[in-house]
Motif scaffolding. Structure first.
Motif, PDB file in Angstrom:
ATOM      1  N   VAL A 270       0.838  -1.195   0.000  1.00 39.35           N
ATOM      2  CA  VAL A 270       0.000   0.000   0.000  1.00 39.35           C
ATOM      3  C   VAL A 270       0.875   1.247   0.000  1.00 39.35           C
ATOM      4  CG1 VAL A 270      -1.884  -1.197   1.171  1.00 39.35           C
ATOM      5  CG2 VAL A 270      -0.154   0.006   2.528  1.00 39.35           C
ATOM      6  N   ASP A 271       0.301   2.390  -0.409  1.00 36.70           N
ATOM      7  CA  ASP A 271       1.084   3.621  -0.371  1.00 36.70           C
ATOM      8  C   ASP A 271       1.160   4.183   1.042  1.00 36.70           C
ATOM      9  OD1 ASP A 271      -1.619   4.418  -0.308  1.00 36.70           O
ATOM     10  OD2 ASP A 271      -1.164   6.330  -1.271  1.00 36.70           O
ATOM     11  N   ASP A 343       1.615   3.365  -8.374  1.00 36.74           N
ATOM     12  CA  ASP A 343       0.969   4.133  -9.431  1.00 36.74           C
ATOM     13  C   ASP A 343      -0.522   4.268  -9.154  1.00 36.74           C
ATOM     14  OD1 ASP A 343       3.281   4.499 -10.854  1.00 36.74           O
ATOM     15  OD2 ASP A 343       2.947   2.827 -12.228  1.00 36.74           O
ATOM     16  N   ASP A 344      -1.025   5.477  -9.309  1.00 40.18           N
ATOM     17  CA  ASP A 344      -2.448   5.742  -9.153  1.00 40.18           C
ATOM     18  C   ASP A 344      -3.069   5.810 -10.547  1.00 40.18           C
ATOM     19  OD1 ASP A 344      -4.981   6.678  -8.658  1.00 40.18           O
ATOM     20  OD2 ASP A 344      -4.358   8.294  -7.316  1.00 40.18           O
ATOM     21  N   LEU A 345      -3.886   4.811 -10.873  1.00 44.36           N
ATOM     22  CA  LEU A 345      -4.445   4.705 -12.222  1.00 44.36           C
ATOM     23  C   LEU A 345      -5.531   5.735 -12.500  1.00 44.36           C
ATOM     24  CD1 LEU A 345      -4.620   0.829 -12.751  1.00 44.36           C
ATOM     25  CD2 LEU A 345      -2.759   2.422 -13.244  1.00 44.36           C
ATOM     26  N   VAL A 407      -3.024 -12.225 -14.134  1.00 47.65           N
ATOM     27  CA  VAL A 407      -1.896 -11.501 -14.744  1.00 47.65           C
ATOM     28  C   VAL A 407      -1.793 -10.037 -14.312  1.00 47.65           C
ATOM     29  CG1 VAL A 407      -0.714 -10.847 -16.877  1.00 47.65           C
ATOM     30  CG2 VAL A 407      -1.903 -13.040 -16.751  1.00 47.65           C
ATOM     31  N   ASN A 408      -2.808  -9.217 -14.598  1.00 51.98           N
ATOM     32  CA  ASN A 408      -2.750  -7.793 -14.290  1.00 51.98           C
ATOM     33  C   ASN A 408      -3.713  -7.441 -13.172  1.00 51.98           C
ATOM     34  OD1 ASN A 408      -0.859  -6.557 -16.310  1.00 51.98           O
ATOM     35  ND2 ASN A 408      -2.261  -7.596 -17.705  1.00 51.98           N
ATOM     36  N   ASP A 409      -3.186  -6.862 -12.094  1.00 54.80           N
ATOM     37  CA  ASP A 409      -4.031  -6.440 -10.990  1.00 54.80           C
ATOM     38  C   ASP A 409      -4.778  -5.152 -11.360  1.00 54.80           C
ATOM     39  OD1 ASP A 409      -3.008  -8.585  -9.652  1.00 54.80           O
ATOM     40  OD2 ASP A 409      -1.616  -7.429  -8.423  1.00 54.80           O
ATOM     41  N   PHE A 410      -5.668  -4.731 -10.472  1.00 49.91           N
ATOM     42  CA  PHE A 410      -6.514  -3.571 -10.768  1.00 49.91           C
ATOM     43  C   PHE A 410      -6.563  -2.633  -9.571  1.00 49.91           C
ATOM     44  CE2 PHE A 410      -9.245  -7.096  -9.347  1.00 49.91           C
ATOM     45  CZ  PHE A 410      -9.886  -6.534  -8.259  1.00 49.91           C
ATOM     46  N   GLN A 411      -7.036  -1.435  -9.840  1.00 51.62           N
ATOM     47  CA  GLN A 411      -7.275  -0.449  -8.781  1.00 51.62           C
ATOM     48  C   GLN A 411      -8.775  -0.285  -8.605  1.00 51.62           C
ATOM     49  OE1 GLN A 411      -5.016   3.185  -9.067  1.00 51.62           O
ATOM     50  NE2 GLN A 411      -6.588   4.375  -7.985  1.00 51.62           N
ATOM     51  N   LEU A 412      -9.251  -0.450  -7.378  1.00 52.02           N
ATOM     52  CA  LEU A 412     -10.666  -0.285  -7.081  1.00 52.02           C
ATOM     53  C   LEU A 412     -10.972   1.205  -6.982  1.00 52.02           C
ATOM     54  CD1 LEU A 412     -13.369  -1.623  -6.337  1.00 52.02           C
ATOM     55  CD2 LEU A 412     -12.593  -1.698  -3.958  1.00 52.02           C
ATOM     56  N   TRP A 425      -3.148  -1.577  -5.403  1.00 48.63           N
ATOM     57  CA  TRP A 425      -3.823  -2.460  -6.349  1.00 48.63           C
ATOM     58  C   TRP A 425      -4.219  -3.763  -5.656  1.00 48.63           C
ATOM     59  CZ3 TRP A 425      -0.486  -2.206 -11.461  1.00 48.63           C
ATOM     60  CH2 TRP A 425      -0.427  -0.879 -11.906  1.00 48.63           C
ATOM     61  N   GLN A 426      -5.087  -4.525  -6.314  1.00 51.04           N
ATOM     62  CA  GLN A 426      -5.519  -5.822  -5.794  1.00 51.04           C
ATOM     63  C   GLN A 426      -5.906  -6.715  -6.962  1.00 51.04           C
ATOM     64  OE1 GLN A 426      -8.517  -3.262  -3.667  1.00 51.04           O
ATOM     65  NE2 GLN A 426      -9.806  -5.101  -3.851  1.00 51.04           N
ATOM     66  N   ASP A 427      -6.100  -8.018  -6.681  1.00 51.83           N
ATOM     67  CA  ASP A 427      -6.520  -8.932  -7.753  1.00 51.83           C
ATOM     68  C   ASP A 427      -7.872  -9.564  -7.483  1.00 51.83           C
ATOM     69  OD1 ASP A 427      -6.143 -11.423  -6.223  1.00 51.83           O
ATOM     70  OD2 ASP A 427      -3.996 -11.191  -6.539  1.00 51.83           O
ATOM     71  N   THR A 428      -8.477  -9.243  -6.329  1.00 52.02           N
ATOM     72  CA  THR A 428      -9.741  -9.853  -5.935  1.00 52.02           C
ATOM     73  C   THR A 428     -10.589  -8.792  -5.256  1.00 52.02           C
ATOM     74  OG1 THR A 428      -8.593 -11.946  -5.539  1.00 52.02           O
ATOM     75  CG2 THR A 428     -10.792 -11.734  -4.605  1.00 52.02           C
ATOM     76  N   VAL A 429     -11.897  -8.788  -5.546  1.00 51.84           N
ATOM     77  CA  VAL A 429     -12.796  -7.862  -4.859  1.00 51.84           C
ATOM     78  C   VAL A 429     -14.163  -8.525  -4.738  1.00 51.84           C
ATOM     79  CG1 VAL A 429     -13.549  -6.656  -6.976  1.00 51.84           C
ATOM     80  CG2 VAL A 429     -13.674  -5.483  -4.758  1.00 51.84           C
ATOM     81  N   GLN A 430     -14.820  -8.285  -3.610  1.00 54.80           N
ATOM     82  CA  GLN A 430     -16.151  -8.825  -3.388  1.00 54.80           C
ATOM     83  C   GLN A 430     -17.186  -7.910  -4.044  1.00 54.80           C
ATOM     84  OE1 GLN A 430     -16.485 -11.734  -2.374  1.00 54.80           O
ATOM     85  NE2 GLN A 430     -17.952 -12.066  -0.727  1.00 54.80           N
ATOM     86  N   LEU A 431     -18.036  -8.502  -4.884  1.00 48.79           N
ATOM     87  CA  LEU A 431     -19.098  -7.754  -5.543  1.00 48.79           C
ATOM     88  C   LEU A 431     -20.334  -7.763  -4.660  1.00 48.79           C
ATOM     89  CD1 LEU A 431     -18.830  -9.142  -9.190  1.00 48.79           C
ATOM     90  CD2 LEU A 431     -17.658  -7.172  -8.187  1.00 48.79           C
ATOM     91  N   PRO A 432     -20.871  -6.588  -4.298  1.00 55.97           N
ATOM     92  CA  PRO A 432     -22.084  -6.569  -3.477  1.00 55.97           C
ATOM     93  C   PRO A 432     -23.256  -7.217  -4.218  1.00 55.97           C
ATOM     94  CG  PRO A 432     -21.087  -4.380  -3.653  1.00 55.97           C
ATOM     95  CD  PRO A 432     -20.415  -5.245  -4.659  1.00 55.97           C
ATOM     96  N   ALA A 433     -24.139  -7.878  -3.470  1.00 55.32           N
ATOM     97  CA  ALA A 433     -25.368  -8.391  -4.077  1.00 55.32           C
ATOM     98  C   ALA A 433     -26.169  -7.213  -4.622  1.00 55.32           C
ATOM     99  CB  ALA A 433     -26.183  -9.161  -3.049  1.00 55.32           C
ATOM    100  N   ARG A 434     -26.638  -7.350  -5.866  1.00 51.32           N
ATOM    101  CA  ARG A 434     -27.385  -6.273  -6.524  1.00 51.32           C
ATOM    102  C   ARG A 434     -26.612  -4.953  -6.489  1.00 51.32           C
ATOM    103  NH1 ARG A 434     -31.385  -8.356  -9.792  1.00 51.32           N
ATOM    104  NH2 ARG A 434     -32.131 -10.277  -8.807  1.00 51.32           N
ATOM    105  N   GLY A 435     -25.294  -5.040  -6.704  1.00 48.64           N
ATOM    106  CA  GLY A 435     -24.463  -3.846  -6.653  1.00 48.64           C
ATOM    107  C   GLY A 435     -23.397  -3.872  -7.728  1.00 48.64           C
TER     108      GLY A 435
END
Length: 472
Positions: A270-271, A343-345, A407-412, A425-435
Motif C-alpha cells: 500500500v502507499d 501508481d495511481d491509475l 496476470v494484471n491487478d486492478f485499482q478499485l 492495487w488488488q486482484d480480488t474484490v467482493q461484488l455486493p449483491a445487486r451492486g
C-alpha cells in the motif's frame, strides 16, 4: 450458489509424494465440524518452506489422494507431496521457478500461481492446460525484477474440477520476499507468520468431491490446524500473512480487542498503511498485516458471522486460532504510516470503458458473465498492450460474487457509486449483491489469453468465467 449439483468427481486428490491409492467410495452425510475445544489445542506451526537459491527454485509436486490427519481424524484428501497443507514456495523478484507437476489422480489437473504478474502462455501460468492422469508437466516461470513482494498462492485451476480439487486440499502458499524493506529498520527482523485459511468438510472420513454444499457445516483451519495456539509477547510486533486459500468460503477475520495494520493487499504494498479491527477475505484474497501483542492472556482470532446474501451462504462465527500473549513485555514499536510508492491509475488516459455483468440462474445453479457461460476457445474481451481500461463490474444476483482477474491487478475506484480511497492495487474484490464496483486495469508487459472469473470456485466451475486476450 452454495450447491454444485452436477459435478461428479469421484477420484480427486492432488498429492506431492510417492504412493497412489484408488478413489474412496463415499456415502454423503452431513458434515460434522470439530469443536475447537475438543482435545488438546495444537501448537501453531507453519508449512515446510522451499526457498530459492542463486535465483532458482526447483520443485517437484506430486498430486495424489492420501490419508492425512485433519481435525482430529484420519481423512482421505487430495494432497501435494502428501500434505493437506503443502510446502510454501518462497522466492525473490527476478527469480526463476522450475516446477514439475506429477499427476497421480484419476482425472486431469493443472496449476495456477494466483496473483503472479507473469506470462499466461506456454508452460508459464497457463490455466488452459490439462495434465492428464499419469502425466508429468514441467512449468517454468520467470519472475520480473519488479514483481510486487507479498503473499500469493498456488492451486488447481482445472475446469470444471477447480472447486472439488481445491476443497479436497490442492492449494498452498507462495511468498515473494521484499516487503520488509519498506519497514523501519527496527521492524525488519520481526517474527513472520503465515495464517493460511482453508475450510474442510469431512464425510465418512473423506473430503467430498461431488454434491458439494458450501453452506454445509465445515471445519475452518489455520495451516491445516483447528484452533492452534499462536505465541506472542505483550507489545511485540509480528508480521502476519493472512491468506484465504480455500474454494468457496469468505472469512471476516477479527483479532478481538486488537487491530490489523495493513501493509499489502493481494501482494500489492500500500502507499500508506491503514488499520481496521476486521478484514474481509473473500476466496483468493490476502492481506499482509502487522499485529502487536495484547496484554498477557489469551485472545481469539475469529471469523465473524457473515452472510453473502439472500441466495448465498450464511457462515457462523468461528474461532480460527488462539493468540497467547506471555513472556517479557516489550515496548510497542511505532508503526509506519507512509509505505510504498504505487501508481495511481486514476490519472491514466482510458483506452476503453466496459461493463461486465455477473448473473446466475438460481434454479439450475448455472452462472454467467455478460449472459454467457465460459467457453475455452471464445475471446470475450480483447485489450491492447500498454493501455488502461475502466470496467464497471455489475452483480445482478441476490448473492455476493468474488471478481478475480489473472496476470494484471486492478485499482478499485468505487463501490456502489461511492469513491473508494486509493490504497494500492488488488486482484480480488467482493461484488455486493445487486451492486457494482468500478475498477481500472493497466495491461502491461504480457500479451496472451487469460481468464477473469468469480473466485467462488463452484460458480467458476459452473460457468462464471470469461476470457481476456491482450494483443499488441
Amino acid at each position: 450458489m452454495s450447491l454444485s449439483r452436477f459435478i461428479a468427481l469421484s477420484g480427486l486428490v492432488l498429492v506431492l509424494a510417492t504412493g497412489c491409492a484408488g478413489p474412496a467410495t463415499m456415502r454423503i452425510v452431513p458434515a460434522s465440524p470439530v469443536s475447537p475445544t475438543a482435545g488438546a489445542q495444537p501448537v501453531f506451526r507453519q508449512p515446510q518452506e522451499l526457498r530459492s537459491s542463486n535465483g532458482l527454485l526447483r520443485v517437484r509436486l506430486v498430486v495424489e489422494r492420501r490419508t492425512v490427519r485433519l481435525a482430529g481424524q484420519d481423512v482421505r484428501a487430495m494432497t501435494y507431496n502428501g500434505h493437506y497443507m503443502p510446502p510454501t514456495l518462497r522466492l525473490r523478484p527476478g527469480d526463476r521457478l522450475d516446477l514439475t507437476l506429477v499427476n497421480r489422480l484419476g482425472e486431469h489437473t493443472n496449476l495456477h500461481t494466483h496473483g503472479w504478474h507473469v506470462s499466461p502462455s506456454g508452460n508459464s501460468d497457463n490455466i488452459y492446460l490439462h495434465i492428464m492422469p499419469g502425466q508429468s508437466y514441467h512449468y517454468s516461470y520467470r519472475l520480473r525484477e519488479d514483481l510486487a513482494p507479498g503473499t500469493y498462492w498456488y492451486h488447481s485451476h482445472a475446469h470444471p474440477l477447480s472447486e472439488p480439487q481445491v476443497l479436497a486440499g490442492l492449494s498452498g502458499a507462495i511468498v515473494i520476499d521484499g516487503l520488509k524493506r519498506y519497514l523501519p529498520p527496527g521492524l525488519r527482523g520481526i517474527t513472520e507468520r503465515l495464517i493460511a485459511l482453508k475450510d474442510v468438510q469431512i464425510k465418512n472420513g473423506v473430503i467430498p468431491t461431488a454434491n458439494i454444499d458450501s453452506n454445509a457445516p465445515t471445519n475452518r483451519t489455520v495451516n491445516g490446524l483447528v484452533n492452534p495456539i499462536i505465541g506472542i509477547r505483550p507489545g511485540e510486533t509480528q508480521l502476519w500473512r493472512l491468506a484465504n486459500i480455500g474454494a468457496d468460503i469468505a472469512y471476516n477475520v477479527q483479532l478481538q480487542g486488537a487491530r490489523f495494520t495493513v501493509l499489502a493487499q493481494d501482494a500489492n504494498p500500500v502507499d500508506r498503511t491503514w488499520s481496521d479491527d476486521a478484514l474481509l477475505l473473500p476466496p483468493g484474497s490476502r492481506y499482509d498485516v502487522l499485529v502487536q501483542g495484547p496484554p498477557p492472556g489469551r485472545t481469539q482470532l475469529i471469523t465473524t458471522a457473515y452472510s453473502t446474501g439472500p441466495d448465498g451462504d450464511d457462515y457462523p462465527q468461528t474461532t480460527l486460532a488462539t493468540l497467547h500473549s506471555a513472556g517479557n513485555p516489550v515496548r510497542p514499536a511505532a508503526l509506519p504510516a507512509d509505505f510504498a510508492e504505487i501508481d495511481d491509475l486514476s490519472h491514466d488516459p482510458l483506452a476503453q470503458r466496459r461493463t461486465i455483468t455477473f448473473s446466475e440462474n438460481d434454479q439450475t445453479s448455472q452462472f454467467y458473465i455478460n449472459g454467457k457461460q465460459w467457453a475455452a476457445d471464445r475471446i470475450d474481451v480483447r485489450a491492447k498492450l500498454n493501455t488502461t481500461e475502466e470496467w464497471v463490474v455489475r452483480n445482478v444476483a441476490d448473492e455476493q460474487h468474488t471478481f478475480h482477474v489473472h496476470v494484471n491487478d486492478f485499482q478499485l475506484m468505487s463501490v456502489n457509486g461511492r469513491p473508494y480511497p486509493f490504497r494500492g492495487w488488488q486482484d480480488t474484490v467482493q461484488l455486493p449483491a445487486r451492486g457494482q464496483v468500478v475498477i481500472r486495469m493497466r495491461f502491461h508487459n504480457f500479451t496472451g489469453k487469460y481468464p477473469y472469473h468469480c473466485h467462488i470456485l463452484n460458480h467458476e466451475d459452473n460457468g462464471m468465467m470469461a476470457n481476456l486476450e491482450v494483443v499488441r
